[in-house]
Design an enzyme around this catalytic site. Structure first.
Site, PDB file in Angstrom:
ATOM      1  N   ASP A  70      -1.108   5.927  -2.891  1.00 26.46           N
ATOM      2  CA  ASP A  70      -1.317   4.957  -1.805  1.00 26.46           C
ATOM      3  C   ASP A  70      -1.355   5.672  -0.456  1.00 26.46           C
ATOM      4  O   ASP A  70      -1.576   6.882  -0.374  1.00 26.46           O
ATOM      5  CB  ASP A  70      -0.207   3.883  -1.884  1.00 26.46           C
ATOM      6  N   ASP A  71      -1.123   4.955   0.588  1.00 24.15           N
ATOM      7  CA  ASP A  71      -1.187   5.424   1.978  1.00 24.15           C
ATOM      8  C   ASP A  71      -0.371   6.712   2.190  1.00 24.15           C
ATOM      9  O   ASP A  71       0.685   6.882   1.593  1.00 24.15           O
ATOM     10  CB  ASP A  71      -0.604   4.298   2.857  1.00 24.15           C
ATOM     11  N   ARG A 111       0.049  -3.407  13.652  1.00 28.54           N
ATOM     12  CA  ARG A 111       0.534  -2.296  12.811  1.00 28.54           C
ATOM     13  C   ARG A 111       0.109  -0.945  13.424  1.00 28.54           C
ATOM     14  O   ARG A 111      -0.334  -0.043  12.717  1.00 28.54           O
ATOM     15  CB  ARG A 111       0.003  -2.409  11.390  1.00 28.54           C
ATOM     16  N   LYS A 160      -8.106   1.615  -3.877  1.00 32.60           N
ATOM     17  CA  LYS A 160      -7.516   0.403  -3.282  1.00 32.60           C
ATOM     18  C   LYS A 160      -7.994   0.368  -1.834  1.00 32.60           C
ATOM     19  O   LYS A 160      -7.708   1.272  -1.057  1.00 32.60           O
ATOM     20  CB  LYS A 160      -5.992   0.498  -3.363  1.00 32.60           C
ATOM     21  N   TRP A 161      -8.766  -0.677  -1.484  1.00 33.37           N
ATOM     22  CA  TRP A 161      -9.370  -0.806  -0.146  1.00 33.37           C
ATOM     23  C   TRP A 161      -8.525  -1.789   0.653  1.00 33.37           C
ATOM     24  O   TRP A 161      -8.526  -2.979   0.349  1.00 33.37           O
ATOM     25  CB  TRP A 161     -10.805  -1.303  -0.287  1.00 33.37           C
ATOM     26  N   ASP A 162      -7.853  -1.285   1.669  1.00 32.16           N
ATOM     27  CA  ASP A 162      -6.881  -2.101   2.403  1.00 32.16           C
ATOM     28  C   ASP A 162      -7.417  -2.496   3.785  1.00 32.16           C
ATOM     29  O   ASP A 162      -8.410  -1.941   4.271  1.00 32.16           O
ATOM     30  CB  ASP A 162      -5.587  -1.288   2.558  1.00 32.16           C
ATOM     31  N   ASN A 192      -5.239  -3.887   7.329  1.00 30.85           N
ATOM     32  CA  ASN A 192      -3.886  -4.311   7.702  1.00 30.85           C
ATOM     33  C   ASN A 192      -3.713  -4.933   9.074  1.00 30.85           C
ATOM     34  O   ASN A 192      -2.616  -4.889   9.639  1.00 30.85           O
ATOM     35  CB  ASN A 192      -2.929  -3.119   7.545  1.00 30.85           C
ATOM     36  N   CYS A 243      -7.413  -5.348  -0.922  1.00 31.14           N
ATOM     37  CA  CYS A 243      -6.042  -5.564  -0.453  1.00 31.14           C
ATOM     38  C   CYS A 243      -6.126  -5.812   1.043  1.00 31.14           C
ATOM     39  O   CYS A 243      -7.015  -5.297   1.724  1.00 31.14           O
ATOM     40  CB  CYS A 243      -5.212  -4.317  -0.739  1.00 31.14           C
ATOM     41  N   ASP A 300       2.068  -8.441  -1.134  1.00 34.81           N
ATOM     42  CA  ASP A 300       3.054  -7.358  -1.173  1.00 34.81           C
ATOM     43  C   ASP A 300       4.380  -7.871  -1.726  1.00 34.81           C
ATOM     44  O   ASP A 300       5.309  -7.101  -1.936  1.00 34.81           O
ATOM     45  CB  ASP A 300       3.289  -6.800   0.238  1.00 34.81           C
TER      46      ASP A 300
HETATM   47  C1  GLA Z   1      -0.466  -2.668   2.916  1.00 31.50           C
HETATM   48  C2  GLA Z   1      -0.611  -2.944   1.423  1.00 31.50           C
HETATM   49  C3  GLA Z   1       0.440  -2.171   0.659  1.00 31.50           C
HETATM   50  C4  GLA Z   1       0.313  -0.688   0.960  1.00 31.50           C
HETATM   51  C5  GLA Z   1       0.408  -0.470   2.459  1.00 31.50           C
HETATM   52  C6  GLA Z   1       0.136   0.980   2.817  1.00 31.50           C
HETATM   53  O1  GLA Z   1       0.691  -3.229   3.418  1.00 31.50           O
HETATM   54  O2  GLA Z   1      -0.509  -4.301   1.162  1.00 31.50           O
HETATM   55  O3  GLA Z   1       0.319  -2.407  -0.717  1.00 31.50           O
HETATM   56  O4  GLA Z   1      -0.916  -0.219   0.461  1.00 31.50           O
HETATM   57  O5  GLA Z   1      -0.509  -1.273   3.180  1.00 31.50           O
HETATM   58  O6  GLA Z   1       0.233   1.198   4.179  1.00 31.50           O
END
Ligand code: GLA
Length: 739
Positions: free
Chosen positions: A360-361, A437, A470-472, A474, A520, A542
C-alpha cells in the site's frame, strides 16, 4: 422489446418483468405514462387541463390539445413554459433566451446500445434514440431496457444546432413521475469509515426531497443512489423504483411531490455551479442514469441492479470470475515499513497462500507520512531495501502475485512534482488552495497533466511485474478553477475534471487488461457505477470491524453487487472500533464480498494466524455463491441487534445464510430467520458453522435435512448463545431426491 404505436403515439419498452411507456404528442414534450410491472400495450395519455382556474397556465400543443404543463408528467422538463416543478434541463442562448420548448421530432431503434462520448456506460442491445428539437437545439434521449432484469438505462445529450453559442446550465439525466400515492425514500448516507448507512424517510409532505454531493466526487456522504418505495414496501414485497448514476462527480437525485400529488423523480450531475459553453455544432453529453423497478421490495431492486452491473457494466473478463484473495499491508504497518520487515511479512504471508501481496501507500518518493511525496511515482529503493522489481520477485517466489497502491489524481505540496509544476493543481488564483489530507488535486482538465500522470504510472506498471493495483483518491474537490481555461469556461471545471479522470483511467486501466484494478477513495467515498466500469471491485470502507462492516455492506448492497465489494479481515480491535470480535465472524462478514486480509502477520495472535489458511480455503470454496448468487437481505442491522443475508444460486441448488448477533441480550428472544428464494419442493441438507469462543476457525455446530418450503415458512431458530458478535453460517445444498 421496443415498440411504437403510431396511432396513440405511445412508445413501449418492455421485457418479461417491466413496462416503461411514454407518449409523444405533437408539439410538446414527451409525456411520461408508466414505469412499473409489465402492462398491455393499451395505455392512454392524461387530461391535464384545468382551464379557468387562477394561477393555472394553459398551453396548447400542435393538435390543439389544452394542457397545464405543471400537471403533465414528462420525460424531460424544461423551464419557463408554465411548468413550475423542478426542470430537467436549463439552457440559455447569447440573446438571453432561456425558454426552450422541446418537441418530438424523430426516433430510431438502434440494434446495439451506443457508447457515450467520454463517459462510462452500460453495454446493451436494442436502444431507442428519441430526438427532440427546439429553437436552435436538439436533445437526444437514449433508452435501453435489459432483457434479463428490471433495469432501464437512460441518458441525455444536448446539441447546439443554432448559429451562436448556447449555455447548458443544467442537464439532468432522467425524469419520470410516480402516480399519486404514498411513498418513502430509501437512500444511503455516511462518511469515510461509516459508508452506506441506510435511511428511510416517508415522502409524505409536498416539496422537494433529495440526496446530493457537492464534493466534486460521488462521496460517502450521500451515495448517488435513491429508491422510492411504496409506503408499505418491505425487503421482499412491494413496488420500488431506483435511480443510480454512472457518474463519479457531484450529483443530485430529487423526488418532488407536486401539488398534483404526482412525485417527480429526476437527477443527474450537480448543476449548482455549472455552465457549459456549447459552440454551434457541439454536443454536451450528460451521464447515464440506471433506473430500476421491482415488485419484490428492496431486495428485488438490488437483485436487478446486481444483474445489470455484473452482466452489463463491469468488465466481463472479471465480473463473475473468481476474485484474487488479496493480502494488503496497510492496516498492519501503515507507512512504517522497511525492506527487511516487508520481506519477513512476505515470507509469513506466503505461507498463508493468498493470491496477491499488495504493497500500500509509502513505497515511492519521500513518503513516510501523508504530508509529502504524493505525485512522485519513483520507488524509494532505500526504504524498500532494493529495486521495486526485486521486491516483486520476492513476492512471486512465494507463489503470490504482486500488488501496488497508487493515488494518481493527487499531489502533496511537498513533492518534486508540485515544485516543478505549481500550476498543475486546481486552485482559484485569488486564494490559497484548500488542503485535504495535506494534498492538492491535480488539474486533470489539462491534457499535459493527464499525459504526465499516465506516463508516470504506466512506467511502473510496464517495468515491474505488477498484477494488482489499488487506485486511491483521498480528498474532495474544492476549487473549480483551472489556470488553463478562460474565465467563461471555469464553471465547466468540476465536470471536465471527471471527464479527465475517465480519460486517465482509459489510458491506465484500459491499457493493462492483465492487471486487476481495485478502486478506493479513503475507503468507499467513490463507490459508484462510474467507477465499477473501470474497477471490478471497490474497497468500500476503511472500517473493517465486523459489526460496523455488516451495516456498511448491507447498505451498499442496495445497488452494488457483492463481488464488487472488497472486504478484508483485519485485526481486532482495530483503529476505528474498540470491539473485540471473533476472527470467524470477521471472516463470515468479509466472505459476503471479494474477501481478503489486512494485518501484520508478525503481530496477529498465533491462533488467529494459524486459522487463516482454513479461512482462505472457505472463501474459495464458497465464492461461487458470491459471484452467481442472488441476494436476499433477511435481517437488517439498522436499528436491530442482528444481521442476516442469504445468497441463493439461480438454479436454487445451493444457498448460504450468514447471520450475526451484535451484543449478547441475556434471556431475551432472538428472531427466527426465514430464508427466501429456495425451491419449495427440494430437500436441502443444512450445515451450520458458528464462531465459538476459544476457536479461531468456524466450527460445525449442526446439520439437518429440511424442504425448501419448510425452511421458508417454518424458518430457522438460530442458537445465538456464544456471546457478543457471534456469527453463524448456514449452508444449504439440494439433495438429489425431491421432498
Ligand atoms: C486510504 C485508503 C486506505 C489506504 C490509505 C493509504 O485511506 O482507504 O486503505 O490505502 O489511503 O494512504
Amino acid at each position: 422489446m421496443i415498440t411504437f404505436d403510431a396511432e396513440s403515439r405511445i412508445f413501449y419498452l418492455e421485457n418479461e418483468q417491466i413496462t416503461y411507456a411514454f407518449a409523444v404528442p405533437e408539439g410538446r414534450s414527451p409525456e411520461h405514462l408508466f414505469f412499473g410491472p409489465r402492462c398491455g400495450r393499451d395505455l392512454t395519455t392524461g387530461s391535464y387541463s384545468q382551464n379557468g382556474l387562477a394561477h393555472q397556465i394553459i398551453r396548447k400543443d400542435a393538435s390543439g390539445f389544452a394542457y397545464n404543463p405543471t400537471r403533465v408528467p414528462q420525460e424531460i422538463h424544461t423551464a419557463l413554459g408554465g411548468d413550475f416543478g423542478e426542470p430537467t434541463v436549463l439552457l440559455g442562448d447569447s440573446a438571453g433566451n432561456r425558454r426552450f420548448d422541446l418537441s418530438f421530432s424523430a426516433f430510431r431503434i438502434l440494434p446495439v446500445k451506443p457508447a457515450l462520448p467520454g463517459l462510462p456506460s452500460l453495454r446493451g442491445g436494442e436502444t431507442l434514440e428519441l430526438i427532440l428539437t427546439g429553437r436552435g437545439v436538439t436533445v437526444t434521449l437514449l433508452y435501453t431496457l435489459f432483457e434479463d432484469c428490471g433495469v432501464l438505462a437512460r441518458s441525455l445529450s444536448v446539441r447546439n444546432t443554432g448559429e451562436a453559442p448556447l449555455s447548458v446550465r443544467k442537464a439532468f439525466s432522467f425524469a419520470f413521475s410516480l402516480p399519486v400515492g404514498s411513498y418513502k425514500a430509501v437512500s444511503l448516507w455516511g462518511a469515510a469509515g461509516s459508508e452506506g448507512q441506510l435511511q428511510n424517510q416517508p415522502l409524505s409532505s409536498f416539496g422537494l426531497f433529495g440526496v446530493d454531493s457537492r464534493r466534486g466526487f460521488s462521496s460517502a456522504i450521500h451515495n448517488p443512489f435513491l429508491a422510492l418505495a411504496e409506503e408499505t414496501a418491505t425487503e421482499d414485497r412491494g413496488m420500488v423504483w431506483g435511480a443510480n448514476l454512472v457518474w463519479s462527480g457531484s450529483f443530485a437525485l430529487h423526488a418532488e411531490r407536486m401539488t398534483t400529488g404526482l412525485v417527480r423523480f429526476q437527477g443527474g450531475f450537480d448543476a449548482e455551479d455549472f455552465a457549459w459553453k456549447l459552440e454551434p455544432g457541439e454536443s454536451f453529453q450528460a451521464p447515464e442514469a440506471v433506473l430500476a423497478f421491482s415488485e419484490e421490495g428492496l431486495s428485488g431492486l438490488s437483485r436487478a441492479y446486481h444483474t445489470a452491473y455484473l452482466d452489463h457494466l463491469i468488465d466481463p473478463a472479471r465480473a463473475r470470475k473468481p476474485r484474487p484473495v488479496v493480502f494488503n499491508n496497510w492496516e498492519g504497518t501503515r507507512f512504517d515499513f522497511n525492506g527487511d520487515g516487508l520481506r519477513e511479512m512476505i515470507r509469513l504471508t506466503g505461507d498463508l497462500s493468498p493470491d496477491v501481496f499488495a504493497l500500500d501507500d509509502g513505497w515511492f518518493g519521500k513518503r513516510n507520512d501523508a504530508f509529502s511525496g504524493l505525485g512522485d511515482w519513483t520507488p524509494n529503493e532505500a526504504k524498500l531495501g532494493g529495486p521495486l522489481s526485486d521486491l516483486a520477485a520476492c513476492v512471486r517466489k512465494t507463489g503470490m502475485r504482486f500488488g501496488l497502491w497508487f493515488e494518481p489524481e493527487m499531489v502533496n505540496a511537498d513533492s518534486d512534482l508540485f515544485r516543478a509544476h505549481p500550476d498543475w493543481v486546481l486552485r482559484t488564483p485569488c486564494d490559497t488552495p484548500a488542503e485535504g489530507r495535506s494534498q492538492l488535486v491535480l488539474d486533470l482538465t489539462r491534457p499535459e497533466v493527464r499525459d504526465y500522470v499516465a506516463a508516470a504510472v504506466n512506467r511502473i506498471l510496464d517495468n515491474c511485474p505488477v498484477d494488482y493495483v489499488k487506485w486511491d483518491c483521498n480528498r474532495d474537490l474544492t476549487e473549480g478553477y483551472s489556470s488553463s481555461l478562460p474565465a467563461e469556461r471555469q464553471q465547466e471545471v468540476f465536470y471536465r475534471q471527471i471527464l479527465g479522470l475517465y480519460n486517465l483511467l482509459d489510458r491506465i486501466v484500459g491499457t493493462h487488461p492483465d492487471i486487476f484494478f481495485e478502486g478506493c477513495s479513503s475507503g468507499g467515498s467513490r463507490t459508484d457505477p462510474g467507477m465499477l466500469a473501470y474497477f471490478p471491485q471497490i474497497w468500500i470502507s476503511d472500517q473493517s470491524d465486523c459489526a460496523a462492516r455488516a451495516k456498511i455492506q448491507y447498505g451498499i448492497s442496495l445497488f452494488c453487487p457483492l463481488p464488487a465489494q472488497s472486504c478484508h479481515v483485519t485485526a481486532s480491535p482495530n483503529r476505528r472500533a474498540a470491539h473485540l470480535t471473533p476472527i470467524a465472524s470477521r471472516a463470515a462478514i468479509a466472505g459476503l464480498g471479494a474477501a481478503g486480509f489486512e494485518f501484520d502477520p508478525r503481530r496477529l495472535p498465533p491462533e488467529e494466524l494459524a486459522a487463516v489458511p482454513e479461512l482462505i480455503r472457505r472463501f474459495r470454496e464458497d465464492e461461487d455463491l458470491v459471484l452467481r448468487g442472488e441476494l436476499h437481505r433477511l435481517l437488517s442491522p439498522f436499528g436491530g441487534n442482528w444481521f442476516a443475508e442469504e445468497l441463493v444460486l439461480p438454479d436454487q441448488s445451493a444457498a448460504r445464510i450468514v447471520a450475526m448477533k451484535f451484543l449478547e441480550n441475556f434471556n431475551q428472544p432472538d428472531p427466527r430467520i426465514y430464508p427466501r428464494g429456495l425451491s419449495p419442493d427440494t430437500r436441502y441438507r443444512a450445515e451450520i458453522f458458528s464462531s465459538v469462543p476459544g476457536k479461531a476457525a468456524p466450527q460445525k455446530t449442526g446439520e439437518f435435512l429440511m424442504s425448501g418450503r419448510s425452511l421458508m415458512h417454518f424458518g430457522l431458530r438460530p442458537d445465538f448463545s456464544a456471546g457478543d458478535f457471534q456469527s453463524l453460517i448456514l449452508t444449504l445444498r439440494a439433495e438429489k431426491d425431491a421432498v
